[in-house]
Enzyme design. Structure first.
Site, mmCIF file in Angstrom:
data_model
loop_
_atom_site.group_PDB
_atom_site.id
_atom_site.type_symbol
_atom_site.label_atom_id
_atom_site.label_comp_id
_atom_site.label_asym_id
_atom_site.label_seq_id
_atom_site.Cartn_x
_atom_site.Cartn_y
_atom_site.Cartn_z
ATOM 1 N N SER A 111 0.745 -1.200 -0.251
ATOM 2 C CA SER A 111 0.061 -0.034 -0.107
ATOM 3 C C SER A 111 0.904 1.232 0.016
ATOM 4 O O SER A 111 2.191 1.222 0.439
ATOM 5 C CB SER A 111 -0.984 0.116 1.235
ATOM 6 O OG SER A 111 -1.570 1.381 1.420
ATOM 7 N N TYR A 126 -1.718 -1.038 10.264
ATOM 8 C CA TYR A 126 -1.718 -1.235 8.791
ATOM 9 C C TYR A 126 -0.567 -1.132 8.264
ATOM 10 O O TYR A 126 0.043 -1.564 7.145
ATOM 11 C CB TYR A 126 -3.132 -0.791 8.315
ATOM 12 C CG TYR A 126 -3.142 -0.630 6.794
ATOM 13 C CD1 TYR A 126 -3.863 -2.042 6.267
ATOM 14 C CD2 TYR A 126 -3.157 -0.021 5.662
ATOM 15 C CE1 TYR A 126 -4.149 -2.065 4.898
ATOM 16 C CE2 TYR A 126 -2.885 0.052 4.702
ATOM 17 C CZ TYR A 126 -3.906 -0.962 4.077
ATOM 18 O OH TYR A 126 -3.978 -1.365 2.802
HETATM 19 N N1 NAP Z 1 -8.592 -0.192 -1.846
HETATM 20 C C1 NAP Z 1 -7.666 0.343 -1.724
HETATM 21 O O1 NAP Z 1 -7.761 1.519 -1.711
HETATM 22 C C2 NAP Z 1 -6.321 0.007 -1.293
HETATM 23 C C3 NAP Z 1 -5.187 0.566 -1.167
HETATM 24 C C4 NAP Z 1 -4.086 0.145 -0.832
HETATM 25 C C5 NAP Z 1 -3.848 -1.199 -0.463
HETATM 26 N N2 NAP Z 1 -4.919 -1.851 -0.579
HETATM 27 C C6 NAP Z 1 -4.781 -3.303 -0.325
HETATM 28 O O2 NAP Z 1 -5.272 -4.223 -1.655
HETATM 29 C C7 NAP Z 1 -5.699 -5.385 -0.920
HETATM 30 C C8 NAP Z 1 -7.276 -5.564 -1.146
HETATM 31 O O3 NAP Z 1 -7.910 -4.610 -0.984
HETATM 32 P P1 NAP Z 1 -9.528 -4.111 -1.079
HETATM 33 O O4 NAP Z 1 -9.730 -2.827 -0.833
HETATM 34 O O5 NAP Z 1 -9.708 -4.950 -2.257
HETATM 35 O O6 NAP Z 1 -9.962 -4.709 0.233
HETATM 36 P P2 NAP Z 1 -11.555 -5.399 0.562
HETATM 37 O O7 NAP Z 1 -12.508 -5.091 -0.598
HETATM 38 O O8 NAP Z 1 -11.890 -5.024 1.951
HETATM 39 O O9 NAP Z 1 -11.184 -7.052 0.382
HETATM 40 C C9 NAP Z 1 -10.412 -7.653 1.398
HETATM 41 C C10 NAP Z 1 -10.680 -8.995 1.089
HETATM 42 O O10 NAP Z 1 -9.391 -9.667 2.059
HETATM 43 C C11 NAP Z 1 -10.365 -10.837 2.576
HETATM 44 N N3 NAP Z 1 -10.082 -10.900 4.006
HETATM 45 C C12 NAP Z 1 -9.926 -9.966 5.017
HETATM 46 N N4 NAP Z 1 -9.589 -10.442 6.358
HETATM 47 C C13 NAP Z 1 -9.191 -12.010 5.987
HETATM 48 C C14 NAP Z 1 -8.717 -13.009 6.948
HETATM 49 N N5 NAP Z 1 -8.684 -12.624 8.329
HETATM 50 N N6 NAP Z 1 -8.590 -14.325 6.132
HETATM 51 C C15 NAP Z 1 -9.049 -14.439 5.103
HETATM 52 N N7 NAP Z 1 -9.299 -13.481 4.177
HETATM 53 C C16 NAP Z 1 -9.555 -12.218 4.575
HETATM 54 C C17 NAP Z 1 -11.858 -10.551 2.383
HETATM 55 O O11 NAP Z 1 -12.673 -11.477 2.590
HETATM 56 P P3 NAP Z 1 -13.572 -11.995 3.749
HETATM 57 O O12 NAP Z 1 -14.352 -11.013 4.366
HETATM 58 O O13 NAP Z 1 -14.415 -13.166 3.039
HETATM 59 O O14 NAP Z 1 -12.505 -12.708 4.752
HETATM 60 C C18 NAP Z 1 -11.779 -9.848 1.026
HETATM 61 O O15 NAP Z 1 -11.838 -10.675 0.168
HETATM 62 C C19 NAP Z 1 -5.358 -5.398 0.740
HETATM 63 O O16 NAP Z 1 -4.316 -6.047 1.044
HETATM 64 C C20 NAP Z 1 -5.276 -3.796 0.962
HETATM 65 O O17 NAP Z 1 -4.600 -3.299 2.025
HETATM 66 C C21 NAP Z 1 -6.011 -1.339 -0.963
#
Ligand code: NAP
Length: 243
Positions: free
Chosen positions: A141, A155
Site C-alpha cells: 500500500s 496497517y
Molecule cells: N482499496 C484500496 O484503496 C487499497 C489501497 C492500498 C492497498 N490496498 C490493499 O489491497 C488489498 C485488497 O484490498 P481491497 O480494498 O480489495 O479490500 P476489501 O474490499 O476489504 O477486501 C479484502 C479481502 O480480504 C479478505 N480477508 C480479510 N480478512 C481476511 C482474513 N482474516 N482471512 C482471509 N481473508 C481475509 C476479505 O474476504 P473475507 O471478508 O471473506 O475474509 C476480502 O476478500 C488489501 O491488502 C489492501 O490492504 C487497498
C-alpha cells in the site's frame, strides 16, 4: 487435473481480489481462492465454488494447516501466489488508530493477515512455485511508505514490512526460479476506503480514484511472461500519489 495455469489468491471475494479473479479467469487460468467467508453466491465463476477454501488468515495455526489442503488441490505446480487479503481496522467512529492507541492484540491480528500469512503460504508452497517457475505478488500500500490520513499505524507498518519481505523473498526464492514482487495501490474504489478519500483524490496528478481492474492488470503483468526479468520490486499503482 487439466493443463490450465493455477493461481492461489487470498481475499478474492471483493474489491481488488475480485477484479483479479476476473482478469486471470479471462486468460484461462484456474483460480484457487481463500477468505473467511464461504464462496460468494452473488458472483460465481466457473469452478469457483470447488476451488474456494474458507480460511481465516488471522489464525496462524489455521493458515499452516491449510497448506496441506491447498497442496492436495494442485498438480504439483503453482504458477502464481497473490497475497491480497488485508485488513485495516479503525477506531470508534472510523477514527485512525495511531501508534499510541492501537492495542497490541489488534496490531498482532493485522500483522497475521497482512504480513505473516504471505510468508507462511509462500514457503509452504515453495516446491510447487518452483516447479512452475511461478510468481508471487504481495499487495502492499502507499501507506507503507508515508503516514496516511486514514490508514492506521498497524496497517501501515504491516505493509512496510510486507514490502521488505518482498525484497527478502526475491533474494531467497530467485534461485528456485520464482519471482517475487509487490504492488502498492493508492486510492482504489473498494470497501476498504474511508469517507473523506474524495479530498485526497482532488490532489492526485490523475485526479481520480483507481478501479480494482486497473490494479488487477498490474498483478497480471507481474504474473505473466511480460515481466520475466522483474523481481524484488514494488510497483506503485496510485495515479502519481507518491510524487
Ligand atoms: N482499496 C484500496 O484503496 C487499497 C489501497 C492500498 C492497498 N490496498 C490493499 O489491497 C488489498 C485488497 O484490498 P481491497 O480494498 O480489495 O479490500 P476489501 O474490499 O476489504 O477486501 C479484502 C479481502 O480480504 C479478505 N480477508 C480479510 N480478512 C481476511 C482474513 N482474516 N482471512 C482471509 N481473508 C481475509 C476479505 O474476504 P473475507 O471478508 O471473506 O475474509 C476480502 O476478500 C488489501 O491488502 C489492501 O490492504 C487497498
Amino acid at each position: 487435473m487439466d493443463g490450465r495455469k493455477v493461481m492461489l489468491l487470498t481475499g478474492a471475494s471483493r474489491g481488488i481480489g475480485h477484479a483479479t479473479v476476473k482478469r486471470f479467469a479471462r486468460e484461462g487460468w484456474r483460480i484457487i481462492t481463500c477468505s473467511r467467508q464461504p464462496f460468494p453466491e452473488q458472483c460465481p465463476w466457473g469452478g469457483g465454488r470447488e476451488d474456494h477454501i474458507q480460511l481465516d488468515l488471522g489464525d496462524p495455526n489455521a493458515t499452516i494447516r491449510a497448506i496441506d489442503e491447498i497442496k492436495s488441490r494442485l498438480d504439483g505446480k503453482l504458477h502464481a501466489l497473490v497475497n491480497n487479503a488485508g485488513i485495516s481496522p479503525k477506531g470508534e467512529g472510523g477514527a485512525r488508530l495511531n501508534t499510541i492507541d492501537t492495542d497490541l492484540r489488534t496490531w498482532g491480528q493485522v500483522f497475521h493477515v497482512n504480513f505473516f500469512a504471505s510468508i507462511v503460504l509462500a514457503r509452504g508452497l515453495k516446491d510447487e512455485l518452483s516447479a512452475a517457475k511461478g510468481a508471487v505478488v504481495n499487495v502492499t500500500s502507499i501507506a507503507g511508505s508515508r503516514v496516511h490520513p486514514f490508514a492506521g499505524a498497524a496497517y501501515s507498518t504491516s505493509k512496510a514490512a510486507l514490502k521488505a519481505l518482498t525484497r527478502e523473498m526475491a533474494h531467497d526464492f530467485g534461485p528456485m526460479g520464482v519471482r517475487v514482487n509487490a504492488i502498492a495501490p493508492g486510492e482504489i474504489e473498494t470497501s476498504i476506503l474511508s469517507p473523506g478519500t474524495e479530498k485526497i483524490v482532488e490532489t492526485l496528478p490523475l485526479r481520480r480514484l483507481g478501479q480494482p481492474r486497473e490494479v488487477a492488470d498490474v498483478i497480471w503483468f507481474l504474473c505473466s511472461d511480460a515481466s520475466s526479468y522483474v523481481t524484488g520490486t514494488e510497483i506503485e499503482v496510485n495515479a502519481g500519489q507518491h510524487v
